[in-house]
Design an enzyme around this catalytic site. Sequence first.
Site, PDB file in Angstrom:
ATOM      1  N   GLY A  16      45.033  36.528  36.017  1.00  0.00           N
ATOM      2  CA  GLY A  16      44.625  35.158  36.351  1.00  0.00           C
ATOM      3  C   GLY A  16      45.543  34.151  35.670  1.00  0.00           C
ATOM      4  N   ARG A  77      48.074  40.708  40.910  1.00  0.00           N
ATOM      5  CA  ARG A  77      47.481  41.901  40.305  1.00  0.00           C
ATOM      6  C   ARG A  77      48.050  43.076  41.108  1.00  0.00           C
ATOM      7  NH1 ARG A  77      43.247  39.446  37.241  1.00  0.00           N
ATOM      8  NH2 ARG A  77      42.379  37.615  38.266  1.00  0.00           N
ATOM      9  N   ASP A 108      43.940  40.671  28.939  1.00  0.00           N
ATOM     10  CA  ASP A 108      43.719  42.047  28.513  1.00  0.00           C
ATOM     11  C   ASP A 108      44.386  43.085  29.431  1.00  0.00           C
ATOM     12  OD1 ASP A 108      42.435  43.272  26.398  1.00  0.00           O
ATOM     13  OD2 ASP A 108      40.899  44.083  27.749  1.00  0.00           O
ATOM     14  N   THR A 130      44.888  33.587  28.929  1.00  0.00           N
ATOM     15  CA  THR A 130      43.749  33.717  29.859  1.00  0.00           C
ATOM     16  C   THR A 130      42.688  32.712  29.464  1.00  0.00           C
ATOM     17  OG1 THR A 130      41.839  35.056  30.493  1.00  0.00           O
ATOM     18  CG2 THR A 130      42.937  35.726  28.485  1.00  0.00           C
ATOM     19  N   ARG A 176      33.934  36.655  33.880  1.00  0.00           N
ATOM     20  CA  ARG A 176      33.334  37.811  34.528  1.00  0.00           C
ATOM     21  C   ARG A 176      32.827  38.807  33.486  1.00  0.00           C
ATOM     22  NH1 ARG A 176      36.962  39.502  39.157  1.00  0.00           N
ATOM     23  NH2 ARG A 176      38.410  39.778  37.459  1.00  0.00           N
TER      24      ARG A 176
HETATM   25  O1  F6P Z   1      41.245  34.334  34.583  1.00  0.00           O
HETATM   26  C1  F6P Z   1      40.082  34.987  34.216  1.00  0.00           C
HETATM   27  C2  F6P Z   1      39.077  34.847  35.310  1.00  0.00           C
HETATM   28  O2  F6P Z   1      38.954  33.498  35.498  1.00  0.00           O
HETATM   29  C3  F6P Z   1      37.698  35.440  35.138  1.00  0.00           C
HETATM   30  O3  F6P Z   1      36.798  34.708  34.396  1.00  0.00           O
HETATM   31  C4  F6P Z   1      37.297  35.585  36.565  1.00  0.00           C
HETATM   32  O4  F6P Z   1      36.235  36.435  36.747  1.00  0.00           O
HETATM   33  C5  F6P Z   1      38.525  36.070  37.186  1.00  0.00           C
HETATM   34  O5  F6P Z   1      39.562  35.436  36.489  1.00  0.00           O
HETATM   35  C6  F6P Z   1      38.635  35.844  38.650  1.00  0.00           C
HETATM   36  O6  F6P Z   1      39.956  35.875  39.065  1.00  0.00           O
HETATM   37  P1  F6P Z   1      40.453  36.175  40.525  1.00  0.00           P
HETATM   38  O7  F6P Z   1      39.402  35.707  41.445  1.00  0.00           O
HETATM   39  O8  F6P Z   1      41.716  35.406  40.602  1.00  0.00           O
HETATM   40  O9  F6P Z   1      40.671  37.640  40.590  1.00  0.00           O
END
Ligand code: F6P
Length: 324
Positions: A16, A77, A108, A130, A176
């Site tokens: 993220g 990702r 992480d 993050t 999350r």
């Molecule tokens: O960057 C961390 C975070 O914001 C988490 O809190 C969240 O659950 C996640 O990224 C969601 O990211 P994406 O929807 O981009 O996979």
Amino acid sequence: MSEKKIKKIGILTSGGDAPGMNAAIRALVRAGIHAGFEMYGVKRGYKGLLEGEIIPLGTRDVSEILHRGGTILMTARSKEFVDKSGQEKAKEIMKVYELDALVVIGGDGSFRGAYELSKLGIPVIGIPGTIDNDVSCTDYCIGYDTAMNTALEAIDRIRDTASSHERCSVVEVMGRDAGYIALNVGMACGAEVILIPEVKYNLEKDVYKVILEGRNVGKHHYIVIVAEGAGDVQEIAEKIETFTGIETRTTVLGYVQRGGSPTVKDRLAASQMGIKAIECLEKGKTGRLIVEQGGEIKDIDIKKGMAMKKQITAEELSENLKLF
Ligand code: F6P
């Protein structure tokens, strides 16, 4: 420590995005060039590394980005990179592009990737970025302060209207797996209830009862902050309204927390961490994570860093109740 003298350094952002990642890229490029390195950007995280999306970065390429949210290198990702074969391929690509070291800015998951590369003998450095602030070995991750301030500003506005209508507002903030944003923003905005994934809760005792007690002492609004991973806000809101009879509304702040211009704290942390990473590389020190511990920017061994654990406790969460 790496054997070969480091000349060419790649930078990637992964996972993220977080406000301040650009400030870290800028610091790495400028401090790196100042130290005599050749600096390269790897686009789209590990995915881009596997696809050889590597571009040279000069001092002018990173101008006008210090104040911008997101990441100019973009992020992704990568499923392929999770496997050993993907990591081996990344090593080959680095050889082809003659990259001697890689700086990974991310959370992480990104650090786990960097650790796997270091086990394959690739000189790596990790910089924590993050908004969730959930990288165990560091007190601070780039982006956290900006995200908290963005959420706080929005909740202050929600509070105004909740007060006028004497409503309960259930607000979902990001997180999350970790409740750091919820915990600290909750305390900073005077929330009645904070729900996070790390601590189990009981709706009757920890939510309805607290709201009704608030009403009985004359409160005109009730703010319930829910970290993304702590439950379904819509469901929680419906139950609150049914049980307490207080009109309840929901707001999901979502990605608004991930964007925006970084705060002073994030610009400084990113700049200082970038400089520290380059200092390590100048000394040939790799397999390091740049961290903030006790207010100091340090570098620690990646293996030791990855073995560390941090998690919010029920005691820390209950501190907020003293402010009721
Ligand atoms: O960057 C961390 C975070 O914001 C988490 O809190 C969240 O659950 C996640 O990224 C969601 O990211 P994406 O929807 O981009 O996979």
